[in-house]
Scaffold this motif. Structure first.
Motif, PDB file in Angstrom:
ATOM      1  N   THR A 287      -4.538   5.216  -4.278  1.00 29.96           N
ATOM      2  CA  THR A 287      -3.398   4.434  -3.808  1.00 29.96           C
ATOM      3  C   THR A 287      -2.125   5.260  -3.741  1.00 29.96           C
ATOM      4  O   THR A 287      -1.341   5.136  -2.794  1.00 29.96           O
ATOM      5  N   PHE A 288      -1.898   6.119  -4.723  1.00 30.05           N
ATOM      6  CA  PHE A 288      -0.683   6.932  -4.737  1.00 30.05           C
ATOM      7  C   PHE A 288      -0.649   7.886  -3.537  1.00 30.05           C
ATOM      8  O   PHE A 288       0.391   8.061  -2.896  1.00 30.05           O
ATOM      9  N   SER A 289      -1.773   8.475  -3.223  1.00 25.93           N
ATOM     10  CA  SER A 289      -1.840   9.346  -2.040  1.00 25.93           C
ATOM     11  C   SER A 289      -1.667   8.549  -0.756  1.00 25.93           C
ATOM     12  O   SER A 289      -1.023   9.011   0.196  1.00 25.93           O
ATOM     13  N   PHE A 290      -2.242   7.352  -0.718  1.00 27.69           N
ATOM     14  CA  PHE A 290      -2.099   6.523   0.483  1.00 27.69           C
ATOM     15  C   PHE A 290      -0.630   6.265   0.785  1.00 27.69           C
ATOM     16  O   PHE A 290      -0.201   6.338   1.945  1.00 27.69           O
ATOM     17  N   ILE A 291       0.146   5.944  -0.244  1.00 25.63           N
ATOM     18  CA  ILE A 291       1.562   5.633  -0.042  1.00 25.63           C
ATOM     19  C   ILE A 291       2.303   6.835   0.526  1.00 25.63           C
ATOM     20  O   ILE A 291       3.138   6.705   1.428  1.00 25.63           O
ATOM     21  N   ASN A 292       2.013   8.025   0.023  1.00 18.42           N
ATOM     22  CA  ASN A 292       2.717   9.222   0.484  1.00 18.42           C
ATOM     23  C   ASN A 292       2.307   9.641   1.889  1.00 18.42           C
ATOM     24  O   ASN A 292       3.112  10.240   2.606  1.00 18.42           O
ATOM     25  N   TYR A 293       1.069   9.342   2.291  1.00 20.38           N
ATOM     26  CA  TYR A 293       0.578   9.794   3.589  1.00 20.38           C
ATOM     27  C   TYR A 293       0.140   8.628   4.472  1.00 20.38           C
ATOM     28  O   TYR A 293      -0.708   8.790   5.346  1.00 20.38           O
ATOM     29  N   MET A 294       0.735   7.440   4.266  1.00 15.28           N
ATOM     30  CA  MET A 294       0.281   6.233   4.945  1.00 15.28           C
ATOM     31  C   MET A 294       0.339   6.354   6.466  1.00 15.28           C
ATOM     32  O   MET A 294      -0.609   6.009   7.184  1.00 15.28           O
TER      33      MET A 294
END
Length: 469
Positions: A287-294
Motif C-alpha cells: 500500500t505504501f508503494s502504491f500511494i507513492n507511485y499511484m
C-alpha cells in the motif's frame, strides 16, 4: 442525535482537550501527507521533457531514488527524534518536527537539479520518521484508554487527508505555487505546539511531580475554577495509578537506565517480534508503494480515466477507510481489523495482478472494464488497508510494547520500517519496469497472506489495555 454525538465518546467534556491537542499535534502529519501526495502526480511530469515544470528531466532510475530517499531520511529521523525525545522530552521533539518539513517546500521551490529534490525527500523522511515515533507516544500518553485508539487513528487520518490534498494540488496547481501556499502549515503547527504542556508521564520521570499534576489536570480538563467531583476523582485515580506504575518500574529495575534484560525477557521479545512483523505488513503488502507511485500504476494498466483522476479518487477512499477505522478500532478491537485488512489486501492485490497480467501479457480486450475495474479494485485494497494494516499497526505497536522500553523499541521498529520502505520504494518502479506490474502485485498478495497467518495466530488484542505497564 447530532448534539448527543458531540456529548459522547471523544467529544465528552473530560476528553475535549485531549481531542484538541491531538488535532493540533497532527497538523504536522497533514503537512507530511501533502509532501507524500505531491510525488505521485508530479513524477510523470518530471519524467516528461514536454511537461516538466523544472529545468531537468528524470529517468526511471532517478525516479526510484527519488521515492527511496524518503526512507533514508526516515531512518535518520527515527534515531534523531528518539534521542531528542528521551533527552529533552516529548514537547521539544514536537517542536523539532517543524524544521525539516519547512525545508521541504523551500527546496521544492528552488530546485535546480535532481539532487535538490533528493534532499527535499530526505527532509520529508526526517519529518515522517520523527512523527511516526513521537506522535503515537505523545498521543498515547495524554489520551484516556477508552479513546486512545480513536485519537491515535487521527494520526493516520491526517496523513491520508494530506496525501489527498497533495494529489489534488499537484494535479491542478502550478509547481511553484504549491510551496508558497503549504509552507504556512508547519509554521502554524509550531505556534500551536506552544499552547499545551509536556505529558504527565515524562514530567514524573524527571521528578517534577507538581508539574505532572498540572499537566494531567490540563489533559483531563479539570483545572478550571469549579471542576466536578467526578472529574476530580478520575484525575486523582489516574494520577495515583500513573505514579505507582512508574515507581514500580523503578523498583524492579536494578539499574537507572535500560539493560539487555529489559529487552530479552519473553514479554519484550514477543512484543518486539510483533512490532517488526507489523512493519513488514505495513510496507510489503504494497500500500505504501502504491500511494507513492499511484499515477504510474494507473498509466501501466491503460485506464480510460486520467491517471491523476484515479489517484485523487483513491486518495478520497483512504479518508473513508481511516474514518471507518476510527469508528471501529475502539468498538471491535485491533486484531479483527488487522485480520480483515490482510484478507482484503491479499485478495485485492491478487485480483489487480490478474487484471494487469491480461492487460500486459495477453491480447485480451479490456476496454469494457478499463474505465472502472482497476480503480475499483485499487479502492478496495486501499480502503481495507486503511481500516486495518495502516491505521491499526501503529496503534498496536505502541500498545503492545512494555512502557520501560517503549520509546527505544518503537524507535527500533520504525527504523526497520524505514529500511523496509527504502527497499520497497527503490525496487517497486524497477520491478514494474522489468518484472511487470502483475508479478509485483502477486508478490504483495503473498506477503499479505503470510501476515494474515501471523495476525490470526500470534497478535494479541490490545483494546483497553493500560499503557502504564
Amino acid at each position: 442525535m447530532l448534539s448527543e454525538m458531540f456529548r459522547s465518546g471523544i467529544f465528552k467534556k473530560e476528553f475535549r482537550r485531549q481531542l484538541l491537542v491531538t488535532l493540533s499535534a497532527i497538523l504536522i502529519t497533514l503537512c507530511h501527507g501533502i509532501g507524500l501526495g505531491w510525488l505521485s502526480p508530479m513524477l510523470p511530469q518530471l519524467q516528461s521533457s514536454v511537461e516538466t515544470p523544472v529545468d531537468f528531466v528524470i529517468d526511471v532510475h532517478e525516479s526510484s531514488w527519488l521515492g527511496a530517499m524518503l526512507s533514508l531520511g526516515a531512518l535518520t529521523g527515527n534515531f534523531l527524534f528518539s534521542c531528542i525525545m528521551n533527552r529533552f522530552g516529548r514537547k521539544v521533539a514536537l517542536y523539532g518536527l517543524a524544521l525539516p518539513n519547512t525545508c521541504i517546500w523551500f527546496l521544492f521551490y528552488f530546485a535546480e537539479s535532481i539532487e535538490m529534490l533528493y534532499v527535499a525527500r530526505v527532509c520529508a523522511g526526517l519529518t515522517g520518521g520523527g512523527m511516526s515515533l513521537v506522535l503515537p507516544i505523545f498521543i498515547g500518553e495524554i489520551a484516556d484508554r477508552s479513546i486512545r485508539g480513536r485519537l491515535c487513528s487521527f494520526f493516520n487520518l491526517a496523513i491520508n487527508l494530506g496525501i489527498l490534498l497533495g494529489f489534488i494540488i499537484s494535479s491542478h496547481v502550478p509547481y511553484h505555487v504549491i510551496p508558497c501556499a503549504v509552507v504556512a502549515l508547519p509554521l502554524s503547527y509550531l505556534l500551536l505546539a506552544t499552547r499545551y504542556p509536556e505529558t504527565p508521564q515524562q514530567l514524573l520521570r524527571w521528578g517534577r511531580e507538581e508539574d505532572a499534576k498540572r499537566s494531567l489536570k490540563f489533559y483531563c480538563n479539570c483545572d478550571g475554577p469549579s471542576p466536578t467531583r467526578d472529574s476530580l476523582y478520575a484525575y486523582h485515580k489516574q494520577f495515583e495509578e500513573l505514579r505507582e506504575s512508574l515507581q514500580q518500574q523503578a523498583k524492579s529495575s536494578s539499574t537507572v537506565g535500560l539493560s539487555m534484560a529489559d529487552f530479552c525477557n519473553k514479554r519484550a521479545l514477543k512484543a518486539i517480534v510483533t512490532g517488526v512483523t507489523l512493519m513488514i505488513c505495513y510496507i510489503f503488502t504494497g500500500t505504501f508503494s502504491f500511494i507513492n507511485y499511484m499515477s504510474s500504476i494507473f498509466e501501466r494498466v491503460h485506464t480510460q480515466l486520467d491517471p491523476n483522476t484515479n489517484t485523487i479518487i483513491i486518495g478520497a477512499v483512504q479518508i473513508v477507510g481511516t474514518l471507518a477505522s476510527i469508528y471501529l478500532v475502539d468498538r471491535y478491537g485491533r486484531k479483527i481489523l488487522l485480520i480483515i485488512s490482510c484478507v482484503g489486501s491479499a485478495l485485492g492485490t491478487g485480483a489487480f495482478g490478474l487484471y494487469a497480467f491480461y492487460g500486459e501479457e495477453t491480447d485480451a480486450d479490456l476496454s469494457a472494464y478499463s474505465a472502472w475495474l482497476p480503480v475499483t479494485i485499487m479502492a478496495f485494497i486501499i480502503f481495507l488497508a486503511n481500516v486495518g494494516i495502516i491505521s491499526v499497526a501503529m496503534v498496536v505497536l505502541v500498545e503492545v510494547l512494555p512502557q520501560k522500553i517503549r520509546a527505544v523499541a518503537t524507535s527500533a521498529c520504525l527504523a526497520c520500517l524505514s529500511c523496509f520502505s527504502f527497499v520497497a520504494l527503490k525496487s517497486f518502479p524497477l520491478m514494474m519496469e522489468f518484472l511487470g506490474l502483475a508479478a509485483t502485485m502477486w508478490g504483495c498478495s503473498a506477503v499479505s497472506t503470510l501476515c494474515l497467518f501471523y495476525a490470526v495466530v500470534f497478535v494479541e488484542e490490545t483494546k483497553g489495555k493500560s499503557m502504564n505497564y
